[in-house]
Design a protein around this motif. Structure first.
Motif, mmCIF file in Angstrom:
data_model
loop_
_atom_site.group_PDB
_atom_site.id
_atom_site.type_symbol
_atom_site.label_atom_id
_atom_site.label_comp_id
_atom_site.label_asym_id
_atom_site.label_seq_id
_atom_site.Cartn_x
_atom_site.Cartn_y
_atom_site.Cartn_z
ATOM 1 N N LEU A 285 0.971 12.603 1.775
ATOM 2 C CA LEU A 285 0.964 12.228 3.191
ATOM 3 C C LEU A 285 0.221 10.923 3.396
ATOM 4 C CD1 LEU A 285 0.037 15.752 4.614
ATOM 5 C CD2 LEU A 285 2.327 14.731 4.492
ATOM 6 N N GLY A 286 0.553 10.234 4.501
ATOM 7 C CA GLY A 286 -0.119 8.990 4.817
ATOM 8 C C GLY A 286 -0.052 8.690 6.300
ATOM 9 N N GLN A 287 -0.986 7.854 6.762
ATOM 10 C CA GLN A 287 -0.995 7.426 8.151
ATOM 11 C C GLN A 287 -1.554 6.017 8.205
ATOM 12 O OE1 GLN A 287 -4.563 10.289 9.207
ATOM 13 N NE2 GLN A 287 -4.234 8.934 10.948
ATOM 14 N N GLY A 288 -1.155 5.272 9.241
ATOM 15 C CA GLY A 288 -1.641 3.911 9.388
ATOM 16 C C GLY A 288 -0.756 3.139 10.342
ATOM 17 N N PHE A 289 -1.188 1.928 10.624
ATOM 18 C CA PHE A 289 -0.465 1.087 11.578
ATOM 19 C C PHE A 289 0.917 0.688 11.061
ATOM 20 C CE2 PHE A 289 -4.646 -0.529 13.586
ATOM 21 C CZ PHE A 289 -4.751 0.654 14.294
ATOM 22 N N LEU A 290 1.156 0.810 9.737
ATOM 23 C CA LEU A 290 2.478 0.500 9.216
ATOM 24 C C LEU A 290 3.508 1.428 9.840
ATOM 25 C CD1 LEU A 290 4.244 -1.106 7.212
ATOM 26 C CD2 LEU A 290 3.725 0.658 5.488
ATOM 27 N N PHE A 291 3.091 2.644 10.148
ATOM 28 C CA PHE A 291 4.007 3.612 10.758
ATOM 29 C C PHE A 291 3.879 3.612 12.286
ATOM 30 C CE2 PHE A 291 2.298 5.496 6.739
ATOM 31 C CZ PHE A 291 3.330 5.075 5.935
ATOM 32 N N VAL B 161 10.143 2.137 2.968
ATOM 33 C CA VAL B 161 10.605 1.303 1.839
ATOM 34 C C VAL B 161 10.680 2.207 0.622
ATOM 35 C CG1 VAL B 161 9.634 -0.792 2.780
ATOM 36 C CG2 VAL B 161 8.247 0.655 1.295
ATOM 37 N N THR B 162 11.593 1.945 -0.226
ATOM 38 C CA THR B 162 11.743 2.791 -1.422
ATOM 39 C C THR B 162 10.747 2.360 -2.474
ATOM 40 O OG1 THR B 162 13.415 1.318 -2.299
ATOM 41 C CG2 THR B 162 14.160 3.182 -0.975
ATOM 42 N N ALA B 163 10.367 3.334 -3.261
ATOM 43 C CA ALA B 163 9.400 3.038 -4.310
ATOM 44 C C ALA B 163 10.057 2.234 -5.412
ATOM 45 C CB ALA B 163 8.833 4.321 -4.872
ATOM 46 N N GLN C 75 0.833 -1.201 0.000
ATOM 47 C CA GLN C 75 0.000 0.000 0.000
ATOM 48 C C GLN C 75 0.869 1.254 0.000
ATOM 49 O OE1 GLN C 75 -2.306 -0.537 3.509
ATOM 50 N NE2 GLN C 75 -3.539 -2.241 2.687
ATOM 51 N N LEU C 76 1.954 1.228 0.818
ATOM 52 C CA LEU C 76 2.863 2.369 0.873
ATOM 53 C C LEU C 76 3.449 2.644 -0.505
ATOM 54 C CD1 LEU C 76 4.532 4.544 2.277
ATOM 55 C CD2 LEU C 76 6.156 2.734 2.939
ATOM 56 N N ARG C 77 3.976 1.564 -1.197
ATOM 57 C CA ARG C 77 4.581 1.765 -2.510
ATOM 58 C C ARG C 77 3.548 2.297 -3.513
ATOM 59 N NH1 ARG C 77 7.339 -3.066 -1.113
ATOM 60 N NH2 ARG C 77 5.714 -4.288 -2.176
ATOM 61 N N PHE C 78 2.318 1.808 -3.410
ATOM 62 C CA PHE C 78 1.249 2.250 -4.315
ATOM 63 C C PHE C 78 1.077 3.772 -4.228
ATOM 64 C CE2 PHE C 78 -3.229 3.460 -4.771
ATOM 65 C CZ PHE C 78 -3.477 3.068 -6.084
ATOM 66 N N PHE C 79 0.985 4.306 -3.040
ATOM 67 C CA PHE C 79 0.738 5.740 -2.883
ATOM 68 C C PHE C 79 1.996 6.555 -3.163
ATOM 69 C CE2 PHE C 79 -2.901 4.162 -0.373
ATOM 70 C CZ PHE C 79 -3.927 4.876 -0.975
ATOM 71 N N GLN C 80 3.164 5.968 -2.867
ATOM 72 C CA GLN C 80 4.400 6.681 -3.219
ATOM 73 C C GLN C 80 4.502 6.856 -4.723
ATOM 74 O OE1 GLN C 80 7.305 4.149 -1.280
ATOM 75 N NE2 GLN C 80 7.651 5.656 0.378
ATOM 76 N N GLN C 81 4.207 5.772 -5.462
ATOM 77 C CA GLN C 81 4.346 5.807 -6.906
ATOM 78 C C GLN C 81 3.355 6.784 -7.551
ATOM 79 O OE1 GLN C 81 3.810 1.707 -7.934
ATOM 80 N NE2 GLN C 81 5.853 1.092 -7.175
#
Length: 941
Positions: free
Chosen positions: A914-920, A939-941, A903-909
């Motif tokens: 900005l983002g928030q969630g339990f991953l952070f 993680v890098t895109a 999900q993180l890579r999806f939004f980075q790309q």
């Protein structure tokens, strides 16, 4: 020896003489004392007789004066009537139509005038020689009035003239004629006269209209003392001589102010006055007789009772004096005699002599005691008489009717405040028993209360109703004993107006002003009565609690006037759903309560509730607009669900809350599980108030990071409740209860104050550009519209740096149907430099109109979209669309719910900022949040 014998002989002689002397003195003392007492009583008796005669004469004089006053008043009234006639004839004589009695205009004019008058029998205008050529009534034969004195006087002396009582030749009636000369302008001599004819019935009618005392007799007599009018009405007396009118004169002519006894046995004071003089100067008189029998009788009785009291006092005083004479004078003489006899034997009893002699001084003490007693008694009598006068005056002033009754209920005396409220004429009351007068219903109440009065010997009060002159009148009666006698007093008061006012007030107190349904007070009374009846009959009682869904929105959108109109229509529909045995009331606001009673109440509950639900779902039309609402219905029945009316209402209320919580438009029956859930709800509501008081709330912060650099740039403030028993509670555990309790504003203000206070520490840790995002719910916005809570824009401006340090987050629900206040609040935030984020975008009723009317600094992509991307093609497309929309509108996008690296890579790309969630990180306390690094490794895109 002879000397001694001589002295002894003298002593013997003295001893032999003393007893007869003592008896003689005893008789003479008694006689003299009695004569002295009688002599002392004579002035008092003469005074009583004198003052009795004087009071007798005073009453006669008072009644004479009253008679003369009323007679003068009658004369003044009659003079006024004659003066009116004179004025009328003077004006008539100046009329053009009667200036020439021979003209036909006169004959046509007078009938018209006569029709306009209800006083005169006829009107005429004879010319100077007495020929009656102009007359209001048709003449059967020619009439000449030149021989009438009143006509001659009017013509000869040119003045208004009054005739004697006569038979009018034009009308054939016994009448009095009035004449006024007709003198045309520019002439000196009259050409005729205008004549008005008044029948005797006119005089009698006006005499009867006079308000005269009861028993009064009044007459009007002509020059020959014949009666032409009489009061009270007596047709047989008209035309008779006053001398033969027995009620007034007793068959004789009497002088003015004399007291005469009529043939009816009533003594009256007679007064005479001249009413007027006829055309020949002969008097027409008014005679009036007022009864004085009661006043004279009272004067005689006063003399009698005073003489009787004096005789009683003389007898008592004489007895006391004679007894005192016996004890204080004669007994000491006997003691002296015994002392002499003892001395003859050489013995002297000094002690006995002193005791008997000492009693002589007690006479003065007894006299003083009697004097004090008589004074006290006279004072007491004076005070009692004054008290009776005051009591009589008070009774006369009271607006009530009262009756003085004997022990068996016979009416001895009465006083009526309004004789129209009596069952029969007042004079028919006296001497009759109350039980013989009252109708059956009122009689039963009277007898029951008389019985209660005799049993308790205390005053009793009751209410009853009588039909008088076809009108139902309510009365209040009070029966009380008269102290010191076996008589009673019955006081009656007309309470019709009071009772109607009381019923009106009771109706208003139990009726809802808007819907005209019974209100909560009436509901309480009806529920208690129905519950009792159901228990007695072994039946079920069903209670339905109906709450309208959507009324608040109607009030907000269309105004409270429309909402009130809607409530009226709802009340009408609810009535139409019920039978005659059922009951519906407005409980409060948009809440209604229905009671189903009878044997089939439980069986009808499903049908009735469904009928109510269906009728509420049909659109309402108000002011040309159709309005749709729904209803949530909770049902409970006794005795299964509750044993008391209050518990039954509470059970139905709890079931209704369940139906409303499930989305509304539903019917739910009460169950024990609902009761347990409601008990928890009530506890949470109570605990929320306590939590605010003891500051049990805290803020946790979830970091929002820059998805390209990992920098922690924002924190979303999330409220937590440190419950003393349940531990740390998240908003979903307590916000519904806070909203129900109306505490959303207080909670929001608590969170804002805490966030503003923590901001300084966070900026010291994460940099000056760090922001805190604070949620602002739609419920808070609605409440603040009515002046509750803080002004957020002002508070943030006054308590934080002016660089958009606090970010306000609102949901789409606040913009679904925004009020003017909501839009004004958003504008105030923008003008104060406060940035606004739109939360849960895409999860509600997203509309591009939001962006047309408002500017948003941030768009928060709902977590459901983030968690389904990139695996879901639809979620991926929606996220890309929202990101593209935010870039074109100049807003920053925040992706919520990022929990996986994919999900993180999806939004980075895709360039999401900005983002928030339990991953952070999850939401952390302030201390734990301060321990976070300023940058989080990504993680890098």
């Amino acid at each position: 020896m002879r000397v001694f014998q001589g002295k002894a002989g003298d002593m013997v002689a003295l001893t032999n003489i003393l007893p007869p002397l003592r008896k003689m003195k005893s008789r003479r003392l008694r006689t003299r004392l009695q004569a002295l007492i009688l002599l002392a009583a004579v002035p008092s008796a003469l005074s009583i007789v004198y003052f009795g005669i004087d009071s007798y004469q005073v009453e006669v004089d008072r009644n004479s004066a009253e008679t003369r006053r009323i007679t003068s008043q009658l004369v003044a009234t009659q003079h006024g009537l004659i003066a009116d006639t004179e004025s009328f004839l003077r004006k008539l004589s100046l009329s053009e139509a009667v200036q020439d009695p021979t003209d036909q205009k006169c004959g046509a004019f007078l009938p018209q005038v006569l029709q306009l008058s209800h006083i005169y029998q006829n009107l005429g205008a004879p010319r100077w020689d007495g020929e009656l050529l102009c007359n209001a009534l048709p003449l059967r034969e020619p009439v000449n009035v030149s021989d009438r004195p009143y006509f001659r006087r009017a013509m000869d002396k040119e003045v208004f003239s009054v005739g004697t009582f006569q038979t009018d030749r034009a009308t054939g009636l016994t009448s009095v004629n009035f004449a006024h000369p007709i003198i045309p302008e520019g002439q000196k001599d009259p050409i005729g006269a205008v004549v008005a004819v008044l029948g005797l019935d006119w005089w009698s009618t006006h005499l009867m209209r006079e308000t005269l005392p009861e028993g009064a007799v009044a007459t009007i007599t002509d020059r020959e003392s014949r009666i032409v009018a009489v009061h009270p009405p007596d047709p047989t007396a008209l035309g008779q001589s006053l001398v033969g009118h027995g009620r007034l004169a007793g068959g004789t002519v009497v002088s003015d102010g004399a007291v005469v006894e009529g043939e009816d046995g009533v003594r009256r004071v007679v007064s005479r006055r001249i009413l007027f003089e006829d055309g020949e100067g002969q008097p027409i008189q008014v005679s009036l007789g007022l009864p004085v029998e009661e006043a004279l009788k009272q004067a005689r009785m006063t003399v009698f009772w005073r003489l009787l009291a004096l005789c009683s006092l003389v007898a008592i005083f004489s007895g006391l004096a004679l007894r005192m004479l016996e004890k204080q004078v004669l007994q000491p003489l006997g003691a002296l005699n015994r002392a002499i006899q003892g001395f003859e034997k050489g013995k002297v009893d000094e002690q006995l002599f002193d005791q008997k002699g000492a009693r002589i001084s007690d006479f003065e003490n007894i006299s003083n005691s009697f004097r004090r007693m008589s004074h006290a008694r006279l004072t007491a009598e004076t005070l009692e008489a004054e008290r009776r006068r005051q009591l009589q005056a008070l009774l006369q002033a009271l607006p009530d009717t009262y009756f003085r009754l004997s022990n068996d209920g016979t009416i001895l005396e009465y006083k009526a405040s309004n004789e129209q409220e009596l069952l029969m004429p007042p004079e028919m009351f006296l001497g009759r028993r109350v039980a013989d007068i009252l109708p059956v219903d009122a009689l039963s109440l009277y007898e029951a209360n008389v019985k209660r009065f005799r049993e308790t010997n205390e005053a009793v009060t009751w209410e009853y109703q009588l039909e008088i002159n076809a009108v139902q009148i309510d009365f209040e009666a009070r029966l009380q004993a008269i102290p010191g006698s076996n008589e009673m007093v019955l006081v009656v008061r007309n309470i019709s107006e009071v009772k109607r006012a009381r019923e009106k007030i009771l109706l208003q107190a139990r009726t809802d002003f808007l819907t005209r349904l019974p209100n909560r007070a009436s509901l309480t009374a009806e529920t208690e009565a129905a519950s009792f009846a159901a228990r007695e009959l072994g039946q079920a009682l069903v209670l339905m609690f109906v709450d309208l869904d959507g009324l608040k929105k109607v009030n907000d959108r269309m105004g409270h006037a429309t909402g009130d109109g809607l409530l009226k229509l709802v009340a009408q529909r609810l009535r139409s759903c019920l039978s005659d045995t059922d009951f519906v009331a407005r409980h409060a606001g948009d809440e209604f309560v229905i009671l189903l009673r009878g044997e089939t109440a439980l069986e009808r509950a499903d049908k009735v509730s469904q009928r109510v639900l269906n009728t509420m779902q049909r659109p309402f039309e108000i002011g040309g607009e159709k309005i749709s609402i729904a209803a949530s219905i909770g049902i409970a029945h006794s005795p299964t669900d509750a044993s008391t009316p209050q518990a039954l209402l509470s059970a139905a209320d709890q079931a209704m809350y369940l139906a409303k919580g499930e989305g509304g438009g539903r019917i739910r029956y009460y169950t024990p599980e609902i009761g347990n859930r409601n008990a928890h709800r009530l506890r949470m509501l109570d605990d929320l108030h306590r939590a605010l008081e003891f500051d049990e709330f805290d803020l946790h912060y979830q970091p929002i990071i820059n998805l390209q650099t990992g920098q922690v740039v924002l924190a979303e403030a999330l409220l937590r409740w440190n419950h003393p028993e349940f531990g740390l509670l998240t908003p979903d555990r307590f916000l519904p209860f806070a909203e129900e309790a109306g505490l959303m504003v207080e909670l929001g203000d608590t969170g804002l104050r805490r966030a503003c206070r923590d901001l300084t520490d966070f900026r010291d840790r994460f940099g000056t550009g760090f922001q805190i995002c604070v949620n602002h719910s739609p419920t808070e916005l609605s409440a603040r519209e009515h002046g509750h809570g803080l002004d957020w824009a002002r508070y943030i401006k006054e308590n934080t740096p002016h660089d958009a340090s606090i970010l306000i987050e609102i949901t789409e629900a606040a913009l679904l149907d925004p009020t003017p206040f909501t839009l004004a609040s958003l504008k105030a935030f923008r003008e104060s430099g406060i940035e606004v984020a739109l939360d849960d975008f895409g999860a509600g009723y997203s509309s591009l109109i939001y962006f047309l009317n408002n500017e948003f600094d941030y768009l928060k992509i709902d977590r459901e979209f983030a968690q389904n991307a990139p695996e879901s093609v639809r979620a991926t497309g929606l996220c890309e669309t929202i990101l593209g929309l935010s870039q074109r509108l100049g807003s920053k996008a925040i992706a919520e719910g990022i929990e996986r690296e994919a999900q993180l890579r999806f939004f980075q790309q895709r360039g999401c900022t900005l983002g928030q969630g339990f991953l952070f990180s999850k939401a952390l306390s302030k201390d734990d949040f301060m321990a976070l690094p300023q940058k989080i490794e990504l993680v890098t895109a």
